[in-house]
Design an enzyme around this catalytic site. Structure first.
Site, PDB file in Angstrom:
ATOM      1  CE  LYS A  26      -4.776   4.274  -5.928  1.00 37.35           C
ATOM      2  NZ  LYS A  26      -5.316   2.957  -5.749  1.00 37.35           N
ATOM      3  CB  CYS A  60      -0.933  -0.021   1.214  1.00 35.23           C
ATOM      4  SG  CYS A  60      -1.886   1.491   1.375  1.00 35.23           S
ATOM      5  NE  ARG A  92     -14.946 -11.393 -13.675  1.00 33.13           N
ATOM      6  CZ  ARG A  92     -14.674 -12.190 -12.636  1.00 33.13           C
ATOM      7  NH1 ARG A  92     -15.669 -12.710 -11.933  1.00 33.13           N
ATOM      8  NH2 ARG A  92     -13.440 -12.490 -12.314  1.00 33.13           N
ATOM      9  CB  CYS A 109      -3.296   2.614  -1.440  1.00 28.66           C
ATOM     10  SG  CYS A 109      -3.458   0.924  -0.907  1.00 28.66           S
ATOM     11  N   GLY A 138      -9.174  -5.505 -16.455  1.00 32.05           N
ATOM     12  CA  GLY A 138     -10.282  -4.559 -16.286  1.00 32.05           C
ATOM     13  C   GLY A 138     -10.653  -4.411 -14.823  1.00 32.05           C
ATOM     14  CB  ALA A 196     -12.804   4.194  -3.512  1.00 33.22           C
ATOM     15  CE1 TYR A 238     -10.963  -1.535  -5.676  1.00 35.55           C
ATOM     16  CE2 TYR A 238     -11.348  -3.756  -6.487  1.00 35.55           C
ATOM     17  CZ  TYR A 238     -11.634  -2.737  -5.610  1.00 35.55           C
ATOM     18  OH  TYR A 238     -12.593  -2.909  -4.651  1.00 35.55           O
ATOM     19  CD  GLU A 297      -7.085   2.256  -8.466  1.00 32.65           C
ATOM     20  OE1 GLU A 297      -7.932   2.387  -7.574  1.00 32.65           O
ATOM     21  OE2 GLU A 297      -5.958   1.763  -8.235  1.00 32.65           O
ATOM     22  CB  THR A 317      -4.958  -0.732   2.765  1.00 32.52           C
ATOM     23  OG1 THR A 317      -4.051  -1.017   1.714  1.00 32.52           O
ATOM     24  CG2 THR A 317      -4.215  -0.173   3.955  1.00 32.52           C
ATOM     25  CD  GLU A 343     -27.792  19.547  -2.772  1.00 32.72           C
ATOM     26  OE1 GLU A 343     -28.704  19.922  -2.023  1.00 32.72           O
ATOM     27  OE2 GLU A 343     -27.174  20.326  -3.524  1.00 32.72           O
ATOM     28  CE1 TYR A 373       2.637   1.014   7.964  1.00 34.41           C
ATOM     29  CE2 TYR A 373       2.950   3.242   7.129  1.00 34.41           C
ATOM     30  CZ  TYR A 373       2.152   2.131   7.308  1.00 34.41           C
ATOM     31  OH  TYR A 373       0.867   2.133   6.842  1.00 34.41           O
ATOM     32  CG  HIS A 430     -27.981  23.651  -2.300  1.00 29.73           C
ATOM     33  ND1 HIS A 430     -28.203  22.752  -3.328  1.00 29.73           N
ATOM     34  CD2 HIS A 430     -28.100  24.895  -2.834  1.00 29.73           C
ATOM     35  CE1 HIS A 430     -28.480  23.438  -4.439  1.00 29.73           C
ATOM     36  NE2 HIS A 430     -28.412  24.730  -4.163  1.00 29.73           N
TER      37      HIS A 430
HETATM   38  P1  NDP Z   1      -8.395  -7.751 -10.125  1.00 28.98           P
HETATM   39  O1  NDP Z   1      -8.526  -9.137  -9.666  1.00 28.98           O
HETATM   40  O2  NDP Z   1      -9.249  -6.686  -9.547  1.00 28.98           O
HETATM   41  O3  NDP Z   1      -8.528  -7.676 -11.702  1.00 28.98           O
HETATM   42  C1  NDP Z   1      -7.775  -8.487 -12.531  1.00 28.98           C
HETATM   43  C2  NDP Z   1      -8.235  -8.244 -13.925  1.00 28.98           C
HETATM   44  O4  NDP Z   1      -7.429  -8.969 -14.858  1.00 28.98           O
HETATM   45  C3  NDP Z   1      -9.654  -8.685 -14.153  1.00 28.98           C
HETATM   46  O5  NDP Z   1     -10.247  -7.705 -14.965  1.00 28.98           O
HETATM   47  C4  NDP Z   1      -9.491 -10.026 -14.867  1.00 28.98           C
HETATM   48  O6  NDP Z   1     -10.561 -10.325 -15.714  1.00 28.98           O
HETATM   49  C5  NDP Z   1      -8.262  -9.766 -15.689  1.00 28.98           C
HETATM   50  N1  NDP Z   1      -7.505 -10.971 -16.015  1.00 28.98           N
HETATM   51  C6  NDP Z   1      -7.100 -11.930 -15.156  1.00 28.98           C
HETATM   52  N2  NDP Z   1      -6.412 -12.887 -15.803  1.00 28.98           N
HETATM   53  C7  NDP Z   1      -6.392 -12.527 -17.111  1.00 28.98           C
HETATM   54  C8  NDP Z   1      -5.856 -13.115 -18.280  1.00 28.98           C
HETATM   55  N3  NDP Z   1      -5.189 -14.271 -18.239  1.00 28.98           N
HETATM   56  N4  NDP Z   1      -6.033 -12.481 -19.458  1.00 28.98           N
HETATM   57  C9  NDP Z   1      -6.718 -11.311 -19.505  1.00 28.98           C
HETATM   58  N5  NDP Z   1      -7.246 -10.717 -18.435  1.00 28.98           N
HETATM   59  C10 NDP Z   1      -7.084 -11.300 -17.227  1.00 28.98           C
HETATM   60  O7  NDP Z   1      -6.847  -7.446  -9.916  1.00 28.98           O
HETATM   61  P2  NDP Z   1      -5.995  -6.164  -9.882  1.00 28.98           P
HETATM   62  O8  NDP Z   1      -4.679  -6.654 -10.330  1.00 28.98           O
HETATM   63  O9  NDP Z   1      -6.600  -5.010 -10.598  1.00 28.98           O
HETATM   64  O10 NDP Z   1      -5.995  -5.792  -8.339  1.00 28.98           O
HETATM   65  C11 NDP Z   1      -5.812  -6.811  -7.357  1.00 28.98           C
HETATM   66  C12 NDP Z   1      -6.581  -6.489  -6.112  1.00 28.98           C
HETATM   67  O11 NDP Z   1      -5.918  -5.467  -5.397  1.00 28.98           O
HETATM   68  C13 NDP Z   1      -7.980  -5.921  -6.342  1.00 28.98           C
HETATM   69  O12 NDP Z   1      -8.942  -6.912  -6.573  1.00 28.98           O
HETATM   70  C14 NDP Z   1      -8.213  -5.193  -5.052  1.00 28.98           C
HETATM   71  O13 NDP Z   1      -8.652  -6.124  -4.093  1.00 28.98           O
HETATM   72  C15 NDP Z   1      -6.847  -4.664  -4.717  1.00 28.98           C
HETATM   73  N6  NDP Z   1      -6.709  -3.262  -5.146  1.00 28.98           N
HETATM   74  C16 NDP Z   1      -7.470  -2.313  -4.539  1.00 28.98           C
HETATM   75  C17 NDP Z   1      -7.375  -1.004  -4.923  1.00 28.98           C
HETATM   76  C18 NDP Z   1      -8.242   0.010  -4.260  1.00 28.98           C
HETATM   77  O14 NDP Z   1      -8.774  -0.247  -3.195  1.00 28.98           O
HETATM   78  N7  NDP Z   1      -8.450   1.181  -4.883  1.00 28.98           N
HETATM   79  C19 NDP Z   1      -6.453  -0.564  -5.960  1.00 28.98           C
HETATM   80  C20 NDP Z   1      -5.713  -1.641  -6.547  1.00 28.98           C
HETATM   81  C21 NDP Z   1      -5.841  -2.933  -6.141  1.00 28.98           C
HETATM   82  P3  NDP Z   1     -11.931 -10.986 -15.135  1.00 28.98           P
HETATM   83  O15 NDP Z   1     -12.708  -9.889 -14.524  1.00 28.98           O
HETATM   84  O16 NDP Z   1     -12.558 -11.540 -16.370  1.00 28.98           O
HETATM   85  O17 NDP Z   1     -11.531 -12.050 -14.191  1.00 28.98           O
END
Ligand code: NDP
Length: 455
Positions: free
Chosen positions: A48, A40, A201, A45, A172, A337, A174, A178, A307, A436, A96, A431
């Site tokens: 980023k 993080c 998703r 986080c 697609g 978020a 987080y 981002e 986190t 709101e 930390y 407002h």
């Molecule tokens: P995610 O699990 O959220 O997303 C992974 C993405 O990669 C999905 O869209 C998945 O598709 C796609 N994918 C997986 N394997 C393949 C493949 N072989 N070919 C093509 N596409 C693929 O992971 P992230 O890496 O984005 O983040 C990990 C986790 O970290 C998050 O789930 C979240 O818990 C945490 N995080 C939180 C944040 C926040 O709070 N703002 C910011 C960043 C991370 P499909 O949907 O089809 O499975």
């Protein structure tokens, strides 16, 4: 035993657990092999969000002339951003370790591995502990396609020497959306390649549709229902072959295709700790692994990888073990978020999840944010409440738009308390704000499930 508690991993979960356990009087040690504060603070986080802010400044500079400012969007100095970010991160690293030190925790800048269920090798030293906590986090993974090594993952994105001109982001989730906002906002030609028809998703469908529109209006080129096939290098240029038979020439391929738990090489077999199919450590509701005196917290458990969940688990575990206050962490109604541009934030159930429980009243509003009525930027805010038709309880609140995470944090308190739509309705708004709208949503958009008359 050398320690009452030894924590492996100095990220959000481990540091909180060690610090609180020590404050309860336990003799605590903690080992971190890479950087204090973990993902993080160092490669997640925090940096980023600085990068999202940098991208937003560019957008604001473009918009400022609409409000009379004689400024425009100049060139962006990537190296300066990275240096500023690094300076702040190293300050946080220091905080930390200082907090741990002040709490009386013994700090080891070393890798820890199990020798047996009570003994660890910590940088070549044998240490014993009554109880052990595994808080080693996770790491990003690449799909197994030819040339995958030519692409980077999020760990690398924070240290790029310069901003690439053309970027292809795979995924697609987080991280993908981002970083699409970051690179596009800083001026790169940005492609988002995702195997589903809409990003994120699992999120509410209206937010996903709205986000796809927002990404497009930010100039991001979307390739949905598409997967990467292979990458080849041609000098500095990467040729990315896609499943739709097209070929993209870019400077950077970025895999944001998920993360897996850091459990390899920890010696878990020697301690008898069982792992799940993806290497994660299964735990019970008191955060205990298959070994009663060994616990796991944070991303290494691969439950809800956020986190604040990790820190809450670390705190609860320390209180349970040493604070005479055994307690569980609920993973219900955890707000979250996505710092896309604009961000999405959400608490509770999506419409689809809620509809499985019975008829739901759905309230949606979509409007141009006030500032863009002047700038003319084609940006929309979407807000949505999912309300149980039988009980009037608000089961889900969702927002896509500027300040969504700041707003949903407060709404999350109400949802936690079981607030009804009537409670929202009798709350007076502030407002003029976007927030709101959450207390002035009077017109029902639709009813899910059986067709019941609106109350
Ligand atoms: P995610 O699990 O959220 O997303 C992974 C993405 O990669 C999905 O869209 C998945 O598709 C796609 N994918 C997986 N394997 C393949 C493949 N072989 N070919 C093509 N596409 C693929 O992971 P992230 O890496 O984005 O983040 C990990 C986790 O970290 C998050 O789930 C979240 O818990 C945490 N995080 C939180 C944040 C926040 O709070 N703002 C910011 C960043 C991370 P499909 O949907 O089809 O499975």
């Amino acid at each position: 035993m050398d320690f009452d508690l030894f924590v492996i991993g100095g990220g959000s979960a481990g540091v909180r657990c060690a610090r609180i356990a020590a404050s309860h009087g336990a003799r605590v040690g903690i080992a971190e092999e890479r950087f204090w504060g973990g993902t993080c603070v160092n490669i997640g986080c925090v940096p980023k969000k600085f990068m999202v802010m940098a991208a937003e400044y560019g957008i604001n500079a473009e918009d400022a002339p609409s409000f009379g400012w004689d400024i425009g969007r100049g060139p962006h100095d990537w190296a300066k951003l990275i240096a500023a970010k690094d300076k702040e991160i190293s300050r946080l690293n220091g905080i930390y370790t200082r907090l741990l030190d002040q709490a009386g925790v013994k700090i080891y800048d070393a890798r820890a591995t199990f020798i047996d269920a009570h003994t660890l090798d910590v940088g070549g030293q044998r240490l014993t502990a009554e109880r052990i906590v595994i808080a080693t986090g996770g790491h990003p993974v690449r799909p197994e396609i030819p040339g995958a090594k030519l692409g980077i993952v999020s760990d690398d994105a924070f240290y790029l020497p310069e901003r690439p001109n053309r970027v292809a982001i795979i995924g697609g989730g987080y991280i993908a959306v981002e970083f699409a906002g970051i690179f596009a906002g800083l001026g790169a030609e940005t492609h988002l390649i995702y195997r589903q028809p809409l990003p994120l998703r699992g999120f509410d469908e209206d937010m996903r549709v709205g986000l796809a529109e927002a990404l497009t209006s930010n100039g991001i080129i979307l390739h949905f229902d598409t997967t990467p096939v292979s990458i080849a290098a041609n000098g500095d240029v990467k040729s990315l072959a896609l499943s739709d038979l097209s070929m993209l020439e870019v400077d950077l391929v970025f895999f944001a295709t998920g993360r897996v738990a850091n459990t390899g090489g920890l010696g878990l077999e020697a301690a008898g700790v069982k792992t799940g199919p993806k290497g994660e450590i299964p735990i019970d509701d008191m955060l205990t692994t298959s070994v009663p005196h060994i616990f796991a917290i944070g991303d290494v458990t691969d439950r809800l990888n956020l986190t604040p969940v990790a820190t809450a688990e670390g705190h609860a575990l320390a209180d349970s073990l040493f604070g005479n206050n055994p307690r569980k962490i609920s993973l219900q109604n955890v707000p979250t978020a996505v710092f896309s541009i604009p961000p999405i934030s959400t608490v509770g159930l999506s419409e689809t999840e809620a509809a499985a429980k019975g008829p739901m009243k759905i309230f949606i509003t979509k409007f141009t944010p006030m500032r863009h009525s002047i700038t003319g930027r084609p940006r929309k805010t979407i807000m949505k409440l999912v309300v149980d038709a039988a009980t009037d309880k608000v089961l889900g609140a969702h927002m896509l738009g500027e300040d969504a995470p700041e707003i949903i944090q407060g709404i999350a308190v109400a949802v936690h308390c079981g607030a009804t739509k009537a409670d929202f309705d009798r709350t007076i708004g502030i407002h003029p704000t976007a927030a709101e709208e959450f207390v002035t949503l009077r017109t029902q958009t639709r009813v899910t499930g059986e067709d019941i008359a609106p109350r």
